[in-house]
Scaffold this motif. Sequence first.
Motif: not given
Length: 150
Positions: A128-150
Amino acid sequence: MKTPRRLSVAFFALLLPASLLLGSCAKDDEPVPAPLYLLDQSWQLIEAEGKPVAVTAGGAATSLTLSSIDNLSAGQAWCNQYGGTFMLVPGTSYLTFSGQASTRATCAEQPQETRYLNLLPQVRRYTISQRQLQLFDSEHPLPLLVFEVK
């Protein structure tokens, strides 16, 4: 001369269990709760696999909420409501999701929704950084999904 040896053996016999008991009370061993801003917060999906996600024509945004009470995940995807369970490991960034069940309505965004619901069980960690939630898998450096606070 045998008395000091017996005394030292007895001393260590008492000291070891006492140190184990006291050591188990150390603050470092206490579970660390998940950040308050992760749980019981409505998160809106803004990016999936590196691509921006738009709100549907009907105005429904894809959302995710993680309950602090019962470890249930729930939200609204493009066409359907969905839910399942999640698991956090306290004091770490480890986060996993079960397969998510959903209602069965169809819409033009059905392929996006199916892909999203298939990505959630692949998640292994979060940031979680700057009101964003980033979800990662175990293999890739980039997030699979990015959310922000509603």
